[in-house]
Scaffold this motif. Sequence first.
Motif, PDB file in Angstrom:
ATOM      1  N   VAL A 128       0.813  -1.222   0.000  1.00 45.14           N
ATOM      2  CA  VAL A 128       0.000   0.000   0.000  1.00 45.14           C
ATOM      3  C   VAL A 128       0.846   1.270   0.000  1.00 45.14           C
ATOM      4  N   MET A 131      -0.336   3.602  -2.617  1.00 39.99           N
ATOM      5  CA  MET A 131      -1.778   3.658  -2.838  1.00 39.99           C
ATOM      6  C   MET A 131      -2.391   4.942  -2.293  1.00 39.99           C
ATOM      7  N   SER A 132      -3.518   5.335  -2.868  1.00 36.14           N
ATOM      8  CA  SER A 132      -4.287   6.462  -2.350  1.00 36.14           C
ATOM      9  C   SER A 132      -5.048   5.985  -1.116  1.00 36.14           C
ATOM     10  N   GLN A 135      -7.866   3.511  -1.876  1.00 38.94           N
ATOM     11  CA  GLN A 135      -7.309   2.225  -2.293  1.00 38.94           C
ATOM     12  C   GLN A 135      -6.771   1.455  -1.092  1.00 38.94           C
ATOM     13  N   THR A 136      -6.163   2.183  -0.156  1.00 41.03           N
ATOM     14  CA  THR A 136      -5.621   1.536   1.033  1.00 41.03           C
ATOM     15  C   THR A 136      -6.733   0.944   1.888  1.00 41.03           C
ATOM     16  N   GLN A 138      -9.608  -0.101   0.833  1.00 36.20           N
ATOM     17  CA  GLN A 138     -10.091  -1.292   0.143  1.00 36.20           C
ATOM     18  C   GLN A 138      -9.130  -2.454   0.347  1.00 36.20           C
ATOM     19  N   ALA A 139      -7.825  -2.149   0.359  1.00 36.96           N
ATOM     20  CA  ALA A 139      -6.827  -3.191   0.603  1.00 36.96           C
ATOM     21  C   ALA A 139      -6.970  -3.758   2.011  1.00 36.96           C
TER      22      ALA A 139
END
Length: 337
Positions: A128, A131-132, A135-136, A138-139
């Motif tokens: 991550v 990542m934005s 996005q993080t 969601q991860a």
Amino acid sequence: MKKYFRIFLLFLILISPLVLSSCNKEGDFFKIEGRFLNLNQGEFYVYSTDGGLDKLDTIRVQDGRFAYQAFIDKPATFMIVFPNFSEQVVFGEPSRTAKIKGDATHLKEMEVSGTKANRLMTSFRQKVAEMSPPQTVQAVEDFVSANLESPVSTYLISRYLVKTSEPDYAKATKLLKQVIAANPNNRMAKKLKNQAESLAAVAVKQRLPKFKAKTIDGTTIDQSFCKGKVGVIVAWASWNYESQNLHRRLNILYSGNESKMAVLGVSLDADKRQVKQILKNDEIEWPVVCDGEMLNSELSSQLGICYLPDNLVIDKQGKIIARGLDYDAISELVMNP
């Protein structure tokens, strides 16, 4: 001579169970070993978020290497605080060793190995890194769904959904319920779920909840401390520079504006004597609560304080109007309520 020899043998027989018991206890030590480039000597702080340690401790670095051990009888989560006040989570298990390696000038790139949990955490952190925030998050959801019983899941929910400037308490609670269902003995997840629910109740636009606490000088304070003024509750600790710096800057704002604002400090330090000395050195005169329980303190739980820095701003009617602000934003609300 034979008499003394027989006495010595008897002594060995008597203490042998104690020696064996001591050796067995060795197996319950969790160890942290590490090496950093570009750091010859220094020291880190270490504390536990779930009972692995009952105090703030110190890890000393010599010739770039360090070693630390803690006696634990169950998995525990440790937080290492570096000289730049960044933190690194390390997951501990009895009889295991976590190994840390990295460059002191690039702490974000350090690797922690030695156990499955630490390898998973290192892998996630690397994944991550670019990542934005959406996005993080969601991860985090994807990781938790695939690793419900891992202690890493509980930590990630805490780090990215609860103890953040843009929390999502509903999503955190939903994921924590899944974690608890998969492992009913996960006390940390249960505690975090309670915290998330408490934080939701102490959110902006809610009234400041009722509380009663003893200040460090022994007086009693409650939710009416700011009646008729703009109130600021500021959480801080000597081991968190950003929070302590805000505490000091607020003292400048407070001077000359006592008729407009009331401040309550909540120290998350373990040593009350140290806190008293800091308050004396910084000439802080507003009430400060410190029970030595750090993030486990009763007042922290009531106010939903579970990370640093943190603060609440309360209007004259006792309603929370903001949370987690920087100095400039707090100053604006105080001077222009």
